[in-house]
Scaffold this active site. Structure first.
Site, mmCIF file in Angstrom:
data_model
loop_
_atom_site.group_PDB
_atom_site.id
_atom_site.type_symbol
_atom_site.label_atom_id
_atom_site.label_comp_id
_atom_site.label_asym_id
_atom_site.label_seq_id
_atom_site.Cartn_x
_atom_site.Cartn_y
_atom_site.Cartn_z
ATOM 1 N N LYS A 110 0.399 84.370 -18.873
ATOM 2 C CA LYS A 110 0.799 85.516 -19.686
ATOM 3 C C LYS A 110 1.686 85.001 -20.832
ATOM 4 C CE LYS A 110 4.902 84.968 -18.574
ATOM 5 N NZ LYS A 110 5.787 84.598 -19.664
ATOM 6 N N ASP A 195 7.356 86.812 -24.077
ATOM 7 C CA ASP A 195 7.702 85.885 -23.009
ATOM 8 C C ASP A 195 8.317 86.571 -21.799
ATOM 9 O OD1 ASP A 195 9.079 83.402 -21.715
ATOM 10 O OD2 ASP A 195 7.751 82.655 -23.257
#
Length: 385
Positions: A110, A195
């Protein structure tokens, strides 16, 4: 019955690849996963074959494992069943597409890509080529997450109307991250949102969206605020207010909206003393009580169920990580089972849901005026980054 063995190719040799590979090497039986097993059969570094060889020996990989100094050779390796993409998000679109075009299934770190347009193209290619594709949001596959989703679906805390999730680290940003670190570097799609904010969104989505039957899941609207980091322009703080047109689990006779508050920051911390004194970073609030999740939002270790006054006792549930693992083995087990069963996506995080979350982050960046260099926002392929 013999376990289904999956042969992994590891793309990139940074710290996240180290953690994932270390977890793959832990005996699945310690976490009661006797139906699947993992082998690391190839590792590639884009900078040199030496780096890949060092990675293999540092992990103590004993089965035959090829080392490559480029990604093209890795994706061409006939011994590899699935590629784990562990490069910065800025490179995911190019790297995942390389693997898919070579006919390889992919588990991609991700955030999936930099924007939704890139994710949609990857999904289209995977579907066209009948290849498995999944975004590696490891937290979704923790027993803790699965238990909480099931508690919500059973109506344990009534109709869930609000979730607050905070993934924030209080660092001296200038001293610790400077201007080139991937956390703050726009060339690497750096910033708090992609993030860390993805974890706050994970908690909002897996509790308010994913707990509904698939045909009832509707994307939220979002209003957000963003603070840019003065040295690079990447976001250092982002706060999102999401409004879902439905509530969960019953979405009853008078459907109500539910709200998600998703926060992320790299200058103030959700857990300043790192002892949990500040309270739970995640609160899931329903009409009959709430569930509080303790520990870091990406790797929580316990939760408590707090019923409404007079409706029962507070229950605390510990969720340890067997075999001293970090917890990435559970998403790897999911990949193995999907490949074994011929599935092209995971029910734990369907590709449609990854797209909805990417679209939401696009909108948040638009509201905050955050753009990345054209090259990494591009859907052009191949493109040398």
């Amino acid at each position: 019955m013999a376990p289904h063995i999956v042969r992994w190719g590891i793309m990139a040799t940074g710290w996240i690849a180290e953690i994932f590979t270390n977890d793959l090497l832990i005996d699945p039986n310690v976490r009661d996963a006797s139906d699947v097993a993992h082998q690391v059969v190839a590792v590639a570094s884009s900078s040199s074959k030496d780096k890949a060889e060092q990675f293999i020996s540092a992990r103590g990989i004993t089965t035959p494992c090829s080392a490559y100094g480029d990604y093209e050779t890795l994706v061409a390796d006939p011994n590899v069943d699935v590629i784990y993409v562990a490069t910065p998000h800025s490179h995911h679109y190019q790297n995942v597409r390389l693997a898919l075009e070579a006919g390889k299934s992919v588990l991609c770190e991700k955030a999936f890509t930099v924007n939704a347009a890139q994710t949609k193209i990857l999904v289209e290619i995977a579907r066209k080529k009948n290849l498995f594709l999944m975004e590696a949001v490891w937290t979704r596959y923790f027993p803790l997450s699965i238990q909480i989703r099931e508690l919500i679906q059973k109506g344990e805390i009534g109709e869930v109307l609000r979730v607050v999730a905070d993934t924030s680290f209080g660092d001296d940003v200038e001293a610790k991250w400077g201007t080139t670190h991937r956390m703050v570097n726009p060339d690497l799609a750096g910033g708090a949102l992609l993030d860390l904010g993805i974890y706050s969104l994970t908690w909002v989505f897996q509790t308010l969206y994913h707990t509904l039957p698939r045909d009832q899941r509707k994307p939220p609207t979002v209003s957000s605020q963003m603070t840019p980091y003065h040295l690079t322009g990447a976001d250092e703080s982002t706060t999102m207010l999401l409004s879902f047109p439905t509530s969960t689990p019953s979405n009853g006779p008078h459907p109500q909206q539910s709200h998600g508050v998703a926060m992320t920051n790299i200058r103030v911390s959700a857990d300043p003393d790192e002892k949990g004194s500040a309270g739970p970073p995640i609160r899931i609030q329903g009409t009959k009580g709430e569930i509080q999740v303790h520990g870091q939002p990406f790797r929580p270790e316990s939760y408590r169920i707090i019923p409404k006054k007079g409706a029962g006792e507070i229950r605390e549930v510990q969720c340890p990580f067997p075999g001293n693992g970090k917890g990435m083995y559970w998403e790897a087990d999911e990949v193995a089972r999907c490949l074994r069963d011929g599935k092209l996506e995971s029910e734990g995080l369907p590709l449609e849901e990854s797209i909805v979350i990417m679209e939401l982050m696009d909108e948040v960046r638009k509201q905050g005026g955050l753009t990345y260099p054209q090259k990494i926002e591009s859907t052009e392929y191949p493109l040398q980054l």
